[in-house]
Write an enzyme that holds these catalytic residues in place. Structure first.
Site, PDB file in Angstrom:
ATOM      1  N   PRO A  93       4.816 -31.259 -21.873  1.00 56.77           N
ATOM      2  CA  PRO A  93       4.234 -29.928 -21.682  1.00 56.77           C
ATOM      3  C   PRO A  93       2.917 -29.859 -22.462  1.00 56.77           C
ATOM      4  CG  PRO A  93       6.558 -29.779 -22.283  1.00 56.77           C
ATOM      5  CD  PRO A  93       6.138 -31.198 -22.505  1.00 56.77           C
ATOM      6  N   GLY A  96       1.950 -27.201 -26.935  1.00 56.09           N
ATOM      7  CA  GLY A  96       3.020 -27.447 -27.903  1.00 56.09           C
ATOM      8  C   GLY A  96       2.907 -26.586 -29.148  1.00 56.09           C
ATOM      9  N   LEU A  97       3.749 -26.899 -30.116  1.00 55.60           N
ATOM     10  CA  LEU A  97       3.771 -26.180 -31.399  1.00 55.60           C
ATOM     11  C   LEU A  97       3.603 -27.205 -32.523  1.00 55.60           C
ATOM     12  CD1 LEU A  97       4.536 -23.591 -33.132  1.00 55.60           C
ATOM     13  CD2 LEU A  97       6.876 -24.463 -33.060  1.00 55.60           C
ATOM     14  N   GLY A  98       2.580 -27.019 -33.338  1.00 51.72           N
ATOM     15  CA  GLY A  98       2.337 -27.925 -34.461  1.00 51.72           C
ATOM     16  C   GLY A  98       3.175 -27.526 -35.664  1.00 51.72           C
ATOM     17  N   ASP A 127       5.613 -30.661 -32.111  1.00 52.26           N
ATOM     18  CA  ASP A 127       4.911 -31.777 -32.730  1.00 52.26           C
ATOM     19  C   ASP A 127       5.285 -31.869 -34.211  1.00 52.26           C
ATOM     20  OD1 ASP A 127       2.652 -33.842 -32.473  1.00 52.26           O
ATOM     21  OD2 ASP A 127       2.202 -32.759 -34.319  1.00 52.26           O
ATOM     22  N   TYR A 132       5.797 -34.331 -42.579  1.00 52.83           N
ATOM     23  CA  TYR A 132       5.780 -32.857 -42.601  1.00 52.83           C
ATOM     24  C   TYR A 132       6.981 -32.294 -43.392  1.00 52.83           C
ATOM     25  CZ  TYR A 132       2.284 -33.401 -38.867  1.00 52.83           C
ATOM     26  OH  TYR A 132       1.192 -33.760 -38.115  1.00 52.83           O
ATOM     27  N   LYS A 160       6.126 -38.633 -36.007  1.00 44.92           N
ATOM     28  CA  LYS A 160       5.142 -39.681 -36.332  1.00 44.92           C
ATOM     29  C   LYS A 160       5.632 -40.531 -37.499  1.00 44.92           C
ATOM     30  CE  LYS A 160       1.681 -36.248 -35.161  1.00 44.92           C
ATOM     31  NZ  LYS A 160       2.269 -35.006 -35.714  1.00 44.92           N
ATOM     32  N   HIS A 193       1.112 -42.768 -37.152  1.00 45.05           N
ATOM     33  CA  HIS A 193       0.397 -41.576 -37.623  1.00 45.05           C
ATOM     34  C   HIS A 193      -1.081 -41.824 -37.937  1.00 45.05           C
ATOM     35  CE1 HIS A 193       1.319 -37.496 -39.701  1.00 45.05           C
ATOM     36  NE2 HIS A 193       0.087 -37.515 -39.292  1.00 45.05           N
ATOM     37  N   SER A 236      -2.095 -42.165 -33.406  1.00 44.02           N
ATOM     38  CA  SER A 236      -2.784 -40.966 -33.870  1.00 44.02           C
ATOM     39  C   SER A 236      -3.925 -41.395 -34.787  1.00 44.02           C
ATOM     40  CB  SER A 236      -1.790 -40.073 -34.620  1.00 44.02           C
ATOM     41  OG  SER A 236      -2.453 -38.961 -35.162  1.00 44.02           O
ATOM     42  N   ASN A 237      -5.061 -40.778 -34.598  1.00 47.57           N
ATOM     43  CA  ASN A 237      -6.268 -41.055 -35.414  1.00 47.57           C
ATOM     44  C   ASN A 237      -6.783 -42.482 -35.215  1.00 47.57           C
ATOM     45  OD1 ASN A 237      -6.287 -38.436 -36.819  1.00 47.57           O
ATOM     46  ND2 ASN A 237      -4.400 -39.170 -37.768  1.00 47.57           N
ATOM     47  N   LEU A 289      -7.628 -24.906 -33.512  1.00 48.54           N
ATOM     48  CA  LEU A 289      -8.029 -23.558 -33.930  1.00 48.54           C
ATOM     49  C   LEU A 289      -8.782 -23.566 -35.254  1.00 48.54           C
ATOM     50  CD1 LEU A 289      -4.712 -21.665 -33.028  1.00 48.54           C
ATOM     51  CD2 LEU A 289      -6.718 -22.078 -31.597  1.00 48.54           C
ATOM     52  N   ASN A 343      -0.472 -17.975 -27.922  1.00 42.04           N
ATOM     53  CA  ASN A 343      -0.900 -19.357 -27.675  1.00 42.04           C
ATOM     54  C   ASN A 343      -0.276 -19.937 -26.405  1.00 42.04           C
ATOM     55  OD1 ASN A 343      -2.254 -19.058 -30.077  1.00 42.04           O
ATOM     56  ND2 ASN A 343      -0.845 -20.302 -31.285  1.00 42.04           N
TER      57      ASN A 343
HETATM   58  N1  LIG Z   1      -1.959 -36.402 -36.363  1.00 44.47           N
HETATM   59  C1  LIG Z   1      -2.501 -35.893 -37.452  1.00 44.47           C
HETATM   60  O1  LIG Z   1      -3.049 -36.601 -38.307  1.00 44.47           O
HETATM   61  C2  LIG Z   1      -2.478 -34.397 -37.641  1.00 44.47           C
HETATM   62  C3  LIG Z   1      -3.279 -33.792 -38.619  1.00 44.47           C
HETATM   63  C4  LIG Z   1      -3.217 -32.405 -38.728  1.00 44.47           C
HETATM   64  C5  LIG Z   1      -2.397 -31.675 -37.892  1.00 44.47           C
HETATM   65  N2  LIG Z   1      -1.610 -32.297 -36.956  1.00 44.47           N
HETATM   66  C6  LIG Z   1      -0.722 -31.538 -36.026  1.00 44.47           C
HETATM   67  O2  LIG Z   1      -1.528 -30.632 -35.318  1.00 44.47           O
HETATM   68  C7  LIG Z   1      -0.978 -29.310 -35.434  1.00 44.47           C
HETATM   69  C8  LIG Z   1      -2.103 -28.297 -35.289  1.00 44.47           C
HETATM   70  O3  LIG Z   1      -3.024 -28.372 -36.352  1.00 44.47           O
HETATM   71  P1  LIG Z   1      -3.021 -27.309 -37.517  1.00 44.47           P
HETATM   72  O4  LIG Z   1      -1.718 -26.561 -37.480  1.00 44.47           O
HETATM   73  O5  LIG Z   1      -3.346 -27.976 -38.785  1.00 44.47           O
HETATM   74  O6  LIG Z   1      -4.234 -26.381 -37.178  1.00 44.47           O
HETATM   75  P2  LIG Z   1      -4.552 -25.275 -36.047  1.00 44.47           P
HETATM   76  O7  LIG Z   1      -3.526 -25.282 -34.987  1.00 44.47           O
HETATM   77  O8  LIG Z   1      -5.976 -25.480 -35.695  1.00 44.47           O
HETATM   78  O9  LIG Z   1      -4.511 -23.919 -36.895  1.00 44.47           O
HETATM   79  C9  LIG Z   1      -3.345 -23.445 -37.469  1.00 44.47           C
HETATM   80  C10 LIG Z   1      -3.678 -22.117 -38.139  1.00 44.47           C
HETATM   81  O10 LIG Z   1      -4.047 -21.167 -37.144  1.00 44.47           O
HETATM   82  C11 LIG Z   1      -3.295 -19.973 -37.288  1.00 44.47           C
HETATM   83  N3  LIG Z   1      -3.007 -19.504 -35.920  1.00 44.47           N
HETATM   84  C12 LIG Z   1      -2.294 -20.131 -34.951  1.00 44.47           C
HETATM   85  N4  LIG Z   1      -2.291 -19.415 -33.824  1.00 44.47           N
HETATM   86  C13 LIG Z   1      -3.026 -18.312 -34.069  1.00 44.47           C
HETATM   87  C14 LIG Z   1      -3.373 -17.185 -33.292  1.00 44.47           C
HETATM   88  N5  LIG Z   1      -2.991 -17.066 -32.032  1.00 44.47           N
HETATM   89  N6  LIG Z   1      -4.144 -16.211 -33.871  1.00 44.47           N
HETATM   90  C15 LIG Z   1      -4.554 -16.320 -35.165  1.00 44.47           C
HETATM   91  N7  LIG Z   1      -4.230 -17.371 -35.950  1.00 44.47           N
HETATM   92  C16 LIG Z   1      -3.473 -18.358 -35.414  1.00 44.47           C
HETATM   93  C17 LIG Z   1      -2.043 -20.359 -38.042  1.00 44.47           C
HETATM   94  O11 LIG Z   1      -1.628 -19.299 -38.878  1.00 44.47           O
HETATM   95  P3  LIG Z   1      -0.275 -18.459 -38.593  1.00 44.47           P
HETATM   96  O12 LIG Z   1       0.874 -19.312 -39.024  1.00 44.47           O
HETATM   97  O13 LIG Z   1      -0.475 -17.249 -39.440  1.00 44.47           O
HETATM   98  O14 LIG Z   1      -0.259 -18.134 -37.135  1.00 44.47           O
HETATM   99  C18 LIG Z   1      -2.504 -21.552 -38.888  1.00 44.47           C
HETATM  100  O15 LIG Z   1      -2.966 -21.123 -40.152  1.00 44.47           O
HETATM  101  C19 LIG Z   1      -0.291 -29.364 -36.804  1.00 44.47           C
HETATM  102  O16 LIG Z   1       0.573 -28.276 -37.007  1.00 44.47           O
HETATM  103  C20 LIG Z   1       0.373 -30.712 -36.708  1.00 44.47           C
HETATM  104  O17 LIG Z   1       1.520 -30.665 -35.895  1.00 44.47           O
HETATM  105  C21 LIG Z   1      -1.662 -33.646 -36.811  1.00 44.47           C
END
Ligand SMILES: NC(=O)c1ccc[n+]([C@@H]2O[C@H](COP(=O)([O-])OP(=O)(O)OC[C@H]3O[C@@H](n4cnc5c(N)ncnc54)[C@H](OP(=O)(O)O)[C@@H]3O)[C@@H](O)[C@H]2O)c1
Length: 379
Positions: A93, A96-98, A127, A132, A160, A193, A236-237, A289, A343
């Protein structure tokens, strides 16, 4: 003794030694953890957000995510949802949800509620990662979601493998541990990862080249996939060269590469994106985001605000829709059910080519350079 003299005495004779002992004790304690990097982030991120760190102070007395009503039944999946085909026959899908990088991702009860809300609101792609620090409560919520009527076959679970566990035996042991922690009998997708451990060669990889170590890990993941414990495997990366090194093995295909993808990413990530598109490798975006630290900054970008008002959507929905139209899967992180719902509502509208180009053009806006981006690990 003057003012500075007293202060310096206090600082160097009393506070500094206490600090040094505290840091040494923290490092020693981290070293005793099964996944020290996970415990480190689960401590640091809540503290940076002004919350207590669950690994040290225990679960929060008031979880950051509100309770899921006992009578809430699953709502249908989003109309027009995009499903991305993967080489092993799975369908990912696109929305997703991080599960990392915000304070609510590390309090176990907040995590359990987050994933359960998401499944009941129609989301199906989770995800996660070993680092984590939350496999347990994520798995609990998946089981609860299934008990409330969400079929396991519809749920797409990614986790990961951190480079600490690269190498033939370490990979196999770690993946069995993931299955146990999540309480699942198969994983939909397991990603390597990162190209390498940030501190250099680790564990079974000591004495091997980075390439050898990654290839050995890939072979181990390929055999776990052949046994049916994992449906798809990916990275990843990784940059283009690192993906080519995996592809030259002619083992299981790379199903996906997850990396930072938003309008501000540097050239190497755009090249990685183009390579993935060309070779049928699904791209999953993180930091769509702006992440926890810079989410608020995205709300100030005029182009995004204008598009949001034209389409009657939020800036978050504009950023997610832009990525989806580029055939990229998104995994916005949130512990807030209102944000989850928002979202997931990104299918009923479409940007024109000109609108997409206006978002692409944000890359050349100098203010965009303030956005965090992943440095390239070219090991
Ligand atoms: N592979 C890698 O190396 C790696 C690295 C980093 C992240 N990741 C993965 O990617 C996912 C996404 O990245 P991320 O979580 O760091 O950053 P993101 O999705 O860009 O931003 C998350 C932030 O946005 C806020 N948010 C989410 N939806 C919103 C909305 N509709 N309106 C306002 N604020 C909103 C959240 O706060 P609230 O909780 O208050 O909504 C949270 O603080 C991670 O959760 C993880 O699963 C992978």
């Amino acid at each position: 003794m003057g003012f500075c003299g007293k202060m310096c005495h206090l600082l160097f004779m009393r506070l500094l030694p206490i600090l040094v002992v505290a840091v040494a004790a923290f490092i020693g304690w981290l070293g005793s953890q099964e996944v020290p990097e996970g415990t480190f982030f689960a401590t640091l991120i809540p503290v940076l957000g002004g919350y207590l760190p669950p690994p040290i102070t225990g679960p929060w007395t008031t979880p950051g995510t509100k309770e899921v009503p006992a009578d809430l039944a699953p709502v249908p999946r989003p109309v027009g949802e995009i499903l991305l085909k993967l080489p092993g026959g799975s369908q990912m899908p696109a929305n997703g949800l991080g599960m990392c990088c915000r304070p609510t991702a590390y309090d176990p009860e907040s995590v359990r509620r987050t994933v359960l809300w998401y499944l009941l609101l129609g989301g199906r792609h989770i995800d996660d990662a070993d680092v984590y620090w939350n496999h347990g409560p994520v798995g609990e919520a998946i089981h609860e979601g299934v008990a409330r009527g969400v079929p396991r076959s519809e749920i797409f679970v990614t986790t990961k493998l951190f480079p600490r566990f690269y190498g033939q035996n370490a990979t196999v042991t770690a993946v069995h541990r993931f299955l146990k922690e999540l309480g699942l009998d198969y994983l939909d997708l397991v990603l390597m990862h990162a190209p390498a451990h940030p501190l250099g060669a680790y564990g079974e990889c000591v004495g091997k080249s980075y390439k050898e170590c990654r290839q050995e890990t890939w072979q181990a993941l390929s055999s776990l996939r052949a046994q049916g414990l994992i449906r798809e495997i990916g990275v990843s990366n990784f940059n283009v060269r690192q993906m080519e090194e995996i592809r030259e093995l002619q083992a299981a295909p790379i199903a996906a590469n997850q990396f930072q993808f938003n309008p501000w990413v540097p050239d190497w990530l755009l090249e990685t994106y183009a390579y993935c598109q060309q070779h049928g490798i699904v791209v999953t975006a993180y930091a769509s985001l702006g992440m926890f630290f810079q989410k608020a900054q995205t709300e100030t970008v005029a182009t995004l605000k204008d598009l949001a008002s034209t389409h009657g959507k939020s800036v978050s929905q504009v950023l997610l829709r832009w990525a989806l139209q580029k055939k990229v899967s998104v995994i916005p992180g949130t512990g807030n059910p209102k944000h989850m719902k928002e979202n997931l509502e990104v299918y009923g509208f479409q940007f024109s080519d000109a609108e997409m180009a206006s978002i692409d053009a944000l890359r050349s806006d100098p203010s965009g350079k303030a956005f965090f981006f992943t440095p390239q690990d070219d090991s």
